[in-house]
Design a protein around this motif. Structure first.
Motif, PDB file in Angstrom:
ATOM      1  N   SER A   1       2.476  -4.295   3.368  1.00 18.76           N
ATOM      2  CA  SER A   1       2.271  -5.201   2.242  1.00 18.76           C
ATOM      3  C   SER A   1       0.809  -5.621   2.164  1.00 18.76           C
ATOM      4  CB  SER A   1       3.152  -6.451   2.395  1.00 18.76           C
ATOM      5  OG  SER A   1       2.656  -7.274   3.433  1.00 18.76           O
ATOM      6  N   HIS A   2       0.416  -6.054   0.992  1.00 18.96           N
ATOM      7  CA  HIS A   2      -0.943  -6.554   0.779  1.00 18.96           C
ATOM      8  C   HIS A   2      -1.247  -7.687   1.764  1.00 18.96           C
ATOM      9  CE1 HIS A   2      -3.885  -9.235  -1.274  1.00 18.96           C
ATOM     10  NE2 HIS A   2      -4.474  -8.097  -1.578  1.00 18.96           N
ATOM     11  N   ASP A   3      -0.301  -8.593   1.929  1.00 21.89           N
ATOM     12  CA  ASP A   3      -0.507  -9.731   2.833  1.00 21.89           C
ATOM     13  C   ASP A   3      -0.652  -9.271   4.279  1.00 21.89           C
ATOM     14  OD1 ASP A   3      -0.387 -11.424   0.687  1.00 21.89           O
ATOM     15  OD2 ASP A   3       1.684 -12.051   1.019  1.00 21.89           O
ATOM     16  N   THR A   4       0.092  -8.231   4.673  1.00 21.00           N
ATOM     17  CA  THR A   4      -0.020  -7.718   6.038  1.00 21.00           C
ATOM     18  C   THR A   4      -1.406  -7.147   6.293  1.00 21.00           C
ATOM     19  OG1 THR A   4       2.345  -7.216   6.188  1.00 21.00           O
ATOM     20  CG2 THR A   4       0.890  -6.026   7.689  1.00 21.00           C
ATOM     21  N   VAL A   5      -1.941  -6.409   5.305  1.00 24.16           N
ATOM     22  CA  VAL A   5      -3.278  -5.835   5.470  1.00 24.16           C
ATOM     23  C   VAL A   5      -4.334  -6.941   5.527  1.00 24.16           C
ATOM     24  CG1 VAL A   5      -4.994  -4.271   4.503  1.00 24.16           C
ATOM     25  CG2 VAL A   5      -2.574  -3.697   4.353  1.00 24.16           C
ATOM     26  N   VAL A   6      -4.186  -7.971   4.701  1.00 23.35           N
ATOM     27  CA  VAL A   6      -5.107  -9.114   4.764  1.00 23.35           C
ATOM     28  C   VAL A   6      -5.062  -9.740   6.152  1.00 23.35           C
ATOM     29  CG1 VAL A   6      -5.504 -11.469   3.939  1.00 23.35           C
ATOM     30  CG2 VAL A   6      -5.098  -9.636   2.299  1.00 23.35           C
ATOM     31  N   ASP A   7      -3.839  -9.935   6.681  1.00 23.30           N
ATOM     32  CA  ASP A   7      -3.680 -10.516   8.013  1.00 23.30           C
ATOM     33  C   ASP A   7      -4.343  -9.629   9.067  1.00 23.30           C
ATOM     34  OD1 ASP A   7      -2.219 -12.572   9.781  1.00 23.30           O
ATOM     35  OD2 ASP A   7      -1.525 -10.656  10.612  1.00 23.30           O
TER      36      ASP A   7
ATOM     37  N   GLY B   1      -7.156  -6.822   1.453  1.00 22.32           N
ATOM     38  CA  GLY B   1      -5.812  -6.254   1.503  1.00 22.32           C
ATOM     39  C   GLY B   1      -5.751  -4.775   1.209  1.00 22.32           C
TER      40      GLY B   1
ATOM     41  N   THR C   1     -11.870  -9.447   3.070  1.00 20.43           N
ATOM     42  CA  THR C   1     -10.431  -9.400   3.357  1.00 20.43           C
ATOM     43  C   THR C   1      -9.695  -9.216   2.034  1.00 20.43           C
ATOM     44  OG1 THR C   1     -10.385 -11.820   3.299  1.00 20.43           O
ATOM     45  CG2 THR C   1     -10.548 -10.784   5.461  1.00 20.43           C
TER      46      THR C   1
ATOM     47  N   THR D   1       0.850  -1.182   0.000  1.00 21.98           N
ATOM     48  CA  THR D   1       0.000   0.000   0.000  1.00 21.98           C
ATOM     49  C   THR D   1       0.889   1.235   0.000  1.00 21.98           C
ATOM     50  OG1 THR D   1      -0.063   0.054   2.418  1.00 21.98           O
ATOM     51  CG2 THR D   1      -1.801  -1.187   1.309  1.00 21.98           C
TER      52      THR D   1
END
Length: 404
Positions: free
Chosen positions: A343-349, A366, A364, A77
């Motif tokens: 990161s996209h994965d961090t926002v999803v988490d 991201g 979810t 992001t």
């Protein structure tokens, strides 16, 4: 028993895969042609002759580069500091001021006619194509047809393809001449075909709308578009402000609107110490880099800018650039040094953990949208952090500790 022949097996497998690939490609090509025929039929219902569509679609194939760009998911992001720092540079400000002087007479006449301040027209030009330095070199018809027929956004891009055919039909252009970005945005102001058809203006009076080579047409079309999407004379789109000690951070959100004078009564001032305008216009306060970064008040024209591009950071950058092109001050409060992209994965988490806490119920995806920031704000309040809705590294760490 016939001896095992590894070479023969490999050759047979290769031939089978090639046959399957060819069959798949032919099926895909057939589906693409069927999609084009459906678009042609709709264009015909909207007054475009079959001959125009046939010329545009002759030997047309999907653009794989467009498909690849459309499917590319941003890994990180963007932060306020990174986005605005890249968009509002000293070079872009200086060049914008030079362009403002160069086209002053035209811009002033457009302001009188459409009510859009000159610095905003120049700022949009700078943001969209860096003052015409890059207009894009994709064939627009091919791009929008590819996106219509080869992605999941059939309705939107089918309409854009129909509108592109209308432009070919009425504006004396060829498909080769109509070039733009990979997603179909065209000319100095990067209009989508539907925007061109609805808001394009032949300002120079030569019988055709040319937003690629005619700045009178490009500026007039942009002014017409901005007026059409709600831009009004008067207040700018945004101002940097100073928030008083004890300001309720949960009210710094686009969903909270108050008259400008109500924010002033709470002690909010312009960043230069001057009072806010004496106005009953509804406005919001935002903290794009959290409570440690700059604060902005968003006036009604901010919503019009958002109608041009749905990104809050884009709209803030337009307002900041316009203000400095007009000789106004730079943003005083810098973003915090540790404001790093997630990161996209961090926002999803984060979204998954917030959902487990009962604070988030949306997709979810991201993306740091309003619902995710609202959930972050509720979590911050729960753990005793400043509730600005901004996911700092500390917020992310505390969330991980809270939900294992």
């Amino acid at each position: 028993m016939t001896p095992f022949n590894k070479t023969a097996l490999l050759a047979a497998t290769t031939a089978l895969l090639a046959t399957q690939s060819l069959a798949s490609a032919r099926a895909q090509e057939g589906e693409f042609r069927e999609c084009l025929q459906a678009i042609k039929a709709e264009a015909g219902r909207q007054g475009v002759s079959g001959a125009v569509a046939d010329r545009a679609f002759q030997n047309l194939t999907p653009d794989q580069k467009v498909i690849d760009l459309d499917s590319r998911q941003p890994e990180f992001t963007l932060t306020y500091g990174k986005y605005v720092g890249n968009a509002v540079t000293l070079e872009r400000i200086a060049k914008g001021q030079q362009k403002l002087t160069q086209y002053r007479s035209l811009l002033d006449s457009l302001t009188r006619e459409y009510g859009v301040a000159p610095q905003y027209l120049v700022a949009f030009w700078g943001m969209e194509t860096n003052y015409g330095a890059y207009l894009g070199d994709f064939q627009v018809v091919r791009s929008v047809a590819t996106l219509a027929c080869m992605t999941k956004r059939l309705a939107f891009f089918s309409n854009e393809t129909v509108q592109a055919l209308k432009i070919l039909s009425t504006n004396g252009m060829t498909s080769q001449q109509m070039r733009g970005s990979w997603a179909g945005a065209m000319g100095n102001m990067q209009f989508m075909p539907s925007t061109f058809v609805k808001y394009g203006v032949d300002r120079d009076g030569n019988g055709r709308i040319d937003i690629w080579n005619s700045m009178p047409d490009a500026f007039a079309s942009a002014a017409n578009f901005l007026r059409g999407i709600g831009f009004r004379p008067g207040l700018p789109s945004s101002d940097e402000v100073f928030l008083p000690q004890g300001f309720p951070l949960e009210e710094a959100d686009t969903t909270v609107e108050k008259p400008v004078r109500a924010w002033a009564s709470m002690g909010v001032k312009r960043a230069n110490g001057q009072p806010l305008p004496s106005s009953d216009e509804l406005s919001s306060i935002v903290l794009p880099a959290g409570w440690r970064g700059p604060a902005f008040i968003l006036y009604p024209n901010f919503k019009a800018v958002m109608n041009w591009n749905r990104s809050t950071l884009y709209a803030l950058a337009v307002g900041i650039l316009a203000q400095q092109i007009a000789g106004g001050p730079a943003v005083k409060q810098p973003p915090p040094d540790d404001d790093q992209p997630l990161s996209h994965d961090t926002v999803v988490d984060m979204q998954m953990r917030l959902a487990r806490l009962g604070l988030y119920s949306d997709e979810t995806d991201g993306l740091l949208g309003p619902k995710t920031r609202s959930a972050v704000r509720m979590f911050q309040k729960r753990v005793g952090l400043p509730a600005d809705g901004h996911p700092t590294p500390e917020v992310v760490q505390r969330l991980v500790q809270a939900v294992r």
